[in-house]
Design a protein around this motif. Sequence first.
Motif, short mmCIF file in Angstrom:
data_model
loop_
_atom_site.label_atom_id
_atom_site.label_comp_id
_atom_site.label_asym_id
_atom_site.label_seq_id
_atom_site.Cartn_x
_atom_site.Cartn_y
_atom_site.Cartn_z
N LEU A 1 6.15 7.59 -5.50
CA LEU A 1 5.37 7.27 -4.32
C LEU A 1 5.16 5.76 -4.28
O LEU A 1 4.58 5.18 -5.20
N CYS A 2 5.68 5.13 -3.24
CA CYS A 2 5.68 3.67 -3.15
C CYS A 2 4.84 3.19 -1.97
O CYS A 2 4.61 3.92 -1.02
N LYS A 3 4.43 1.94 -2.08
CA LYS A 3 3.64 1.30 -1.03
C LYS A 3 3.91 -0.18 -1.05
O LYS A 3 4.54 -0.71 -1.97
N LYS B 1 3.05 -3.95 -1.73
CA LYS B 1 2.25 -4.59 -2.77
C LYS B 1 0.97 -5.20 -2.19
O LYS B 1 -0.05 -5.28 -2.88
N GLY C 1 -0.81 -3.84 0.04
CA GLY C 1 -1.70 -2.75 0.42
C GLY C 1 -1.61 -2.35 1.88
O GLY C 1 -2.24 -1.38 2.30
N GLU D 1 2.15 2.14 5.37
CA GLU D 1 2.17 3.54 4.96
C GLU D 1 2.76 3.72 3.56
O GLU D 1 3.42 2.84 3.03
N LEU D 2 2.51 4.88 3.01
CA LEU D 2 3.14 5.27 1.76
C LEU D 2 4.51 5.85 2.07
O LEU D 2 4.73 6.41 3.14
N ALA E 1 2.41 3.58 -6.00
CA ALA E 1 1.03 3.97 -5.71
C ALA E 1 0.36 4.34 -7.03
O ALA E 1 1.02 4.75 -7.99
N SER E 2 -0.94 4.21 -7.09
CA SER E 2 -1.69 4.57 -8.30
C SER E 2 -1.74 6.08 -8.43
O SER E 2 -1.51 6.81 -7.45
N GLU F 1 -4.04 7.40 -5.82
CA GLU F 1 -3.44 7.40 -4.48
C GLU F 1 -2.43 8.52 -4.33
O GLU F 1 -2.35 9.17 -3.29
N ALA F 2 -1.65 8.76 -5.38
CA ALA F 2 -0.65 9.84 -5.36
C ALA F 2 -1.33 11.19 -5.19
O ALA F 2 -0.90 12.02 -4.38
N ALA G 1 -2.72 11.50 -1.61
CA ALA G 1 -1.70 11.58 -0.56
C ALA G 1 -0.86 12.86 -0.63
O ALA G 1 -0.40 13.35 0.39
#
Length: 155
Positions: A47-49, A51, A53, A56-57, A85-86, A89-90, A93
Amino acid sequence: MQHDTLLQLLESQQARFRVIEHPPEGRSDLVAEIRGTAPGQGAKAMLCKSKDGAGELALVILSGDRKLDFRKVAEALGIKKATLASPEEAMAATGNVIGAIPPFAEPGMRLLVDPALVESYGEIAFNAGRLDRSMVLNTEDYLRIAQPTLVSVCS
């Protein structure tokens, strides 16, 4: 996507798959050995985002034996820099812990799949919303149901 929801989706779409129960494991190399599949067959979900912030993911899927290239992810997403994503966050989401996220995006989330995963194997394998359950899914069915964007994201 939760395990039961994923089962319902695949059954409703008449997908060719099987469920494998095993001891809890989220590491790609170890779970491949437990499943009896090739490490490269594993659909590793990252799961990426952005940097910074913003935005969207995106769920990025690659072969379990490959490494993610964040520069390529950023380019594919049209952002400056990408990061993971942390764990919090994962969970928020996807409803899953890292290591158990299946390769299906939640509504409104982009889904990127590295072509090497789906071009190399007739089946993909992944933890199915739980660390103690895996699915092995026909690759054609996966592409038909998930409808990902195919883009090179590996180094």
